[in-house]
Design an enzyme around this catalytic site. Structure first.
Site, PDB file in Angstrom:
ATOM      1  N   HIS A 202      29.571  28.742 -12.024  1.00  0.00           N
ATOM      2  CA  HIS A 202      29.855  27.422 -12.591  1.00  0.00           C
ATOM      3  C   HIS A 202      31.351  27.177 -12.744  1.00  0.00           C
ATOM      4  O   HIS A 202      31.813  26.041 -12.685  1.00  0.00           O
ATOM      5  CB  HIS A 202      29.077  27.221 -13.892  1.00  0.00           C
ATOM      6  CG  HIS A 202      27.644  26.928 -13.611  1.00  0.00           C
ATOM      7  ND1 HIS A 202      26.695  27.904 -13.542  1.00  0.00           N
ATOM      8  CD2 HIS A 202      27.019  25.768 -13.276  1.00  0.00           C
ATOM      9  CE1 HIS A 202      25.524  27.355 -13.215  1.00  0.00           C
ATOM     10  NE2 HIS A 202      25.697  26.065 -13.058  1.00  0.00           N
ATOM     11  N   ARG A 346      20.301  15.429 -16.358  1.00  0.00           N
ATOM     12  CA  ARG A 346      19.544  16.678 -16.465  1.00  0.00           C
ATOM     13  C   ARG A 346      19.623  17.198 -17.894  1.00  0.00           C
ATOM     14  O   ARG A 346      20.698  17.200 -18.502  1.00  0.00           O
ATOM     15  CB  ARG A 346      20.135  17.723 -15.508  1.00  0.00           C
ATOM     16  CG  ARG A 346      19.377  19.044 -15.576  1.00  0.00           C
ATOM     17  CD  ARG A 346      19.881  20.034 -14.565  1.00  0.00           C
ATOM     18  NE  ARG A 346      21.172  20.591 -14.939  1.00  0.00           N
ATOM     19  CZ  ARG A 346      21.816  21.492 -14.216  1.00  0.00           C
ATOM     20  NH1 ARG A 346      21.307  21.921 -13.069  1.00  0.00           N
ATOM     21  NH2 ARG A 346      22.984  21.957 -14.601  1.00  0.00           N
ATOM     22  N   GLU A 449      14.364  25.259  -8.318  1.00  0.00           N
ATOM     23  CA  GLU A 449      15.466  26.209  -8.135  1.00  0.00           C
ATOM     24  C   GLU A 449      15.048  27.655  -8.376  1.00  0.00           C
ATOM     25  O   GLU A 449      15.866  28.559  -8.357  1.00  0.00           O
ATOM     26  CB  GLU A 449      16.671  25.826  -9.000  1.00  0.00           C
ATOM     27  CG  GLU A 449      16.365  25.505 -10.442  1.00  0.00           C
ATOM     28  CD  GLU A 449      17.587  24.990 -11.205  1.00  0.00           C
ATOM     29  OE1 GLU A 449      18.712  25.055 -10.708  1.00  0.00           O
ATOM     30  OE2 GLU A 449      17.388  24.534 -12.345  1.00  0.00           O
ATOM     31  N   ASN A 472      21.872  26.295  -5.518  1.00  0.00           N
ATOM     32  CA  ASN A 472      22.725  27.377  -6.043  1.00  0.00           C
ATOM     33  C   ASN A 472      21.862  28.446  -6.680  1.00  0.00           C
ATOM     34  O   ASN A 472      22.058  29.641  -6.468  1.00  0.00           O
ATOM     35  CB  ASN A 472      23.699  26.831  -7.097  1.00  0.00           C
ATOM     36  CG  ASN A 472      24.531  25.697  -6.564  1.00  0.00           C
ATOM     37  OD1 ASN A 472      24.766  25.609  -5.368  1.00  0.00           O
ATOM     38  ND2 ASN A 472      24.975  24.813  -7.447  1.00  0.00           N
ATOM     39  N   ASP A 473      20.893  27.992  -7.479  1.00  0.00           N
ATOM     40  CA  ASP A 473      20.011  28.969  -8.121  1.00  0.00           C
ATOM     41  C   ASP A 473      18.913  29.430  -7.187  1.00  0.00           C
ATOM     42  O   ASP A 473      18.488  30.586  -7.250  1.00  0.00           O
ATOM     43  CB  ASP A 473      19.406  28.366  -9.401  1.00  0.00           C
ATOM     44  CG  ASP A 473      20.387  28.471 -10.547  1.00  0.00           C
ATOM     45  OD1 ASP A 473      20.975  29.548 -10.720  1.00  0.00           O
ATOM     46  OD2 ASP A 473      20.587  27.462 -11.249  1.00  0.00           O
ATOM     47  N   ARG A 483      24.955  34.786  -8.700  1.00  0.00           N
ATOM     48  CA  ARG A 483      25.889  33.836  -8.079  1.00  0.00           C
ATOM     49  C   ARG A 483      27.301  33.934  -8.632  1.00  0.00           C
ATOM     50  O   ARG A 483      28.251  33.439  -8.037  1.00  0.00           O
ATOM     51  CB  ARG A 483      25.351  32.394  -8.215  1.00  0.00           C
ATOM     52  CG  ARG A 483      25.168  31.957  -9.626  1.00  0.00           C
ATOM     53  CD  ARG A 483      24.341  30.684  -9.708  1.00  0.00           C
ATOM     54  NE  ARG A 483      25.141  29.483  -9.754  1.00  0.00           N
ATOM     55  CZ  ARG A 483      24.679  28.294 -10.140  1.00  0.00           C
ATOM     56  NH1 ARG A 483      23.410  28.147 -10.479  1.00  0.00           N
ATOM     57  NH2 ARG A 483      25.454  27.243 -10.180  1.00  0.00           N
ATOM     58  N   CYS A 520      20.897  18.994  -4.698  1.00  0.00           N
ATOM     59  CA  CYS A 520      22.100  18.800  -5.525  1.00  0.00           C
ATOM     60  C   CYS A 520      22.879  20.090  -5.724  1.00  0.00           C
ATOM     61  O   CYS A 520      23.809  20.149  -6.516  1.00  0.00           O
ATOM     62  CB  CYS A 520      21.748  18.162  -6.864  1.00  0.00           C
ATOM     63  SG  CYS A 520      20.561  19.107  -7.811  1.00  0.00           S
TER      64      CYS A 520
END
Ligand code: PEP
Ligand code: MG
Length: 574
Positions: A202, A346, A449, A472-473, A483, A520
């Site tokens: 992140h 979200r 995800e 990403n996840d 990650r 996304c």
């Protein structure tokens, strides 16, 4: 001597500037330039802080009980001596007078210089005095922040002002938390280098959203680079060049100028609709972290917000979470700023590499050897804090009275989580009706995800209005790669056939049911991925606003009839 360091590219482009080394614990010290006319006052502020700390230590010494160990008094003597040492005082004043740094910044810059000298000392006793120096400086910083006349911190984030232009700075640190990185918006820094972090951590995501070149996972960078070294960041290659030769510098200045021209050129596509050569319209949405990012989304020509990461509202607040009204104002602000375009909000996704506070329960767990990425994260945390969750749901629902809002739930995997979440949403609506508070029509979507969710996507399609794929996840959990860990970053591979297979499966299933599906995660803004995703049937992409123009150009030049779900030389088992 010139040398190079290799890390992981996270934000494209070239940055050239002087290194500003900051240890993780001091990243949140106020950094701003002062006006030349303020130099004397700033030095006076530093002097007053020093006198206050000396007095504090002397009082402590006078009041030591008779039976206190002798070493304690000697230690206090050392601290007073350090405070009065020219190496600290005079050199710090020099940073203020010559560089126009504010007192806190000057002090932490000088601490980095001295700490390095201590590290290099042969004598173990002297080497250990570094800890004393750090304690003394921490004390001074505290006094300065407690009303030493400075601007201090705003909302737990570093306060930074615009660079004076002729002195670009590149921040070099072992690590920077996502929340602190966020604080560097509109800051004096033109680039970032960190020792740790993966490309979709992140911290990296926020660095990318700042649209300035950054390299993470450069391992020894904060040890090898010295305060004030000239450095070049090549954000495309993940390269850091320290003390570059004049020829290398010239080459990079040229590339920097070319990059600026290219950005300007792409900016002209702002009002051009994103339609492929064969006439397929493609939706390009923005990922935002703060309500104020909506401006950048509009400026980039986004057709809406595909992901508002609300957790950044919840971070670094010393355990005091934002209430319903504060959240409502933030969400409504984003909705209004988007001028009638849809905003996908979200619910909070803290945990893993997004701790709530600097020393949060998640970090404590990590210290105990537990893996926070597999712990109480995202919807799991929300469901464990029902009153906090209902407050957030009410705030989001209320924002929908002011424009189109879509509600998105992160990290769902279990049937029970789906059921409980939908019940909570119904309950929140009922509470609003009882209180006479307005809300609009809100579509509810699920993030896919976790591989379990991807494999049972039909169950999600039965219950939700839309899907958003968090690649990403999805990559992290499919491949069992953290990650945020640079040690395994070479194995973090969104092109892995298993990942592509899951993506294709989700997109196809959603399209078959006529439900909208968006990607996304970071691959949405990566033009190398566009053709494969279009070939899979994806028509909605959400990314950092700065990536929208280049992605639009890619869409305009693509004929979906010629796209293949196969990546050249690597196949997708299907
Ligand atoms: C993702 O996982 O791809 C995503 C978009 O969410 P985040 O990066 O905030 O975890
Ligand atoms: Mg995610």
């Amino acid at each position: 001597m010139s040398f190079q360091l290799f890390g992981l590219p996270v934000a494209r482009g070239v940055a050239i500037g002087r290194a500003l080394l900051v240890s993780s614990s001091r990243v949140d010290v106020a950094h701003y330039y002062i006006e030349p006319a303020q130099i004397e006052a700033e030095i006076q502020r530093l002097r007053m802080a020093r006198d206050a700390v000396v007095e504090e230590l002397e009082t402590l010494q006078r009041e030591l009980p008779g039976d206190a160990p002798a070493e304690l008094s000697a230690l206090l003597d050392v601290h007073v001596m350090l405070l009065q040492d020219e190496l600290l005082g005079a050199a710090t004043k020099q940073w203020i007078a010559e560089r126009h740094y504010n007192a806190e910044w000057a002090l932490s810059a000088q601490l980095e210089v001295l700490a390095r000298q201590f590290d290099e000392m042969e004598d173990e006793y002297l080497r250990e005095r570094k800890a004393d120096l750090e304690q003394v400086v921490e004390r001074l910083l505290l006094v300065l922040s407690e009303g030493g006349g400075g601007r201090g911190r705003a909302g737990g984030l570093p306060q930074l002002s615009a660079a004076t232009g002729d002195n670009p700075l590149i921040l070099v640190a072992n690590d920077i938390s996502p929340a602190d990185m966020l604080g560097f918006r509109r800051s004096v820094f033109t680039g970032f280098v960190t020792d740790v972090g993966g490309p979709t951590s992140h911290t990296a995501i926020v660095a990318r959203s700042l649209n300035i070149p950054a390299v993470v996972g450069a391992r020894e960078a904060s040890r090898l680079i010295r305060q004030d070294d000239w450095i070049v960041i090549d954000g495309d290659a993940g390269l850091v060049i320290v003390d570059p030769s004049p020829i290398v510098l010239e080459e990079y200045r040229f590339r920097q100028r070319s990059g600026e021209l290219e950005r300007e050129r792409l900016g002209r596509l702002r009002h051009t609709p994103a339609v492929t050569l064969d006439g397929e319209p493609v939706e390009l949405l923005a990922n935002i972290e703060l309500q104020s990012d909506a401006e950048a989304a509009i400026a980039a020509g986004a057709q809406g917000v595909g992901l508002f990461r609300t957790e950044f509202l919840f971070m670094n607040r010393n355990g005091e979470l934002p209430g319903e009204e504060e959240q409502f104002e933030a969400y409504r602000g984003a909705v209004m700023a988007m001028q009638g375009l849809p905003v996908t909000i979200r619910t909070v996704d803290v945990g893993a590499d997004k701790p709530l506070d600097r020393l949060s329960i998640h970090e404590l767990r990590q210290e105990q050897g537990l893996n926070p990425a597999l712990g109480l994260r995202a919807i799991r945390w929300s469901l464990s804090e029902p009153s906090m969750f209902r407050q957030q749901l009410r705030a989001i629902l209320r924002a929908s009275a002011h424009g189109p809002v879509r509600l998105l739930i992160p990290m769902l995997a279990h049937e029970s989580e789906i059921r409980l979440t939908l019940e909570m949403i119904d309950r929140a609506k009922q509470q609003l009706r009882e209180a006479g508070l307005a809300y609009g029509e809100v579509q509810v979507g699920a993030m896919i995800e976790v591989p379990a969710a991807a494999l049972m996507v039909e169950a999600f399609l039965d219950r939700f209005d839309f899907l958003a794929i968090g690649t990403n996840d999805l990559v992290q959990y499919t491949l069992a790669i953290d990650r945020a860990d640079e040690a395994v970053a070479h194995l973090y591979d969104p092109w892995h056939p298993a990942v592509l297979h899951l993506l294709h499966h989700i997109i196809r299933a959603a399209r078959k049911r006529g439900k909208s599906v968006c990607v996304c995660g970071e691959i949405a803004g990566d033009i190398d991925f566009t053709e494969v995703l279009l070939a899979m049937g994806l028509r909605s992409f959400s990314m950092h606003p700065s990536q929208i123009p280049a992605l639009k150009q890619k869409v305009l030049r693509t004929d979906t009839r010629r796209c293949s779900v196969l990546r050249p030389a690597r196949g997708v088992p299907d």
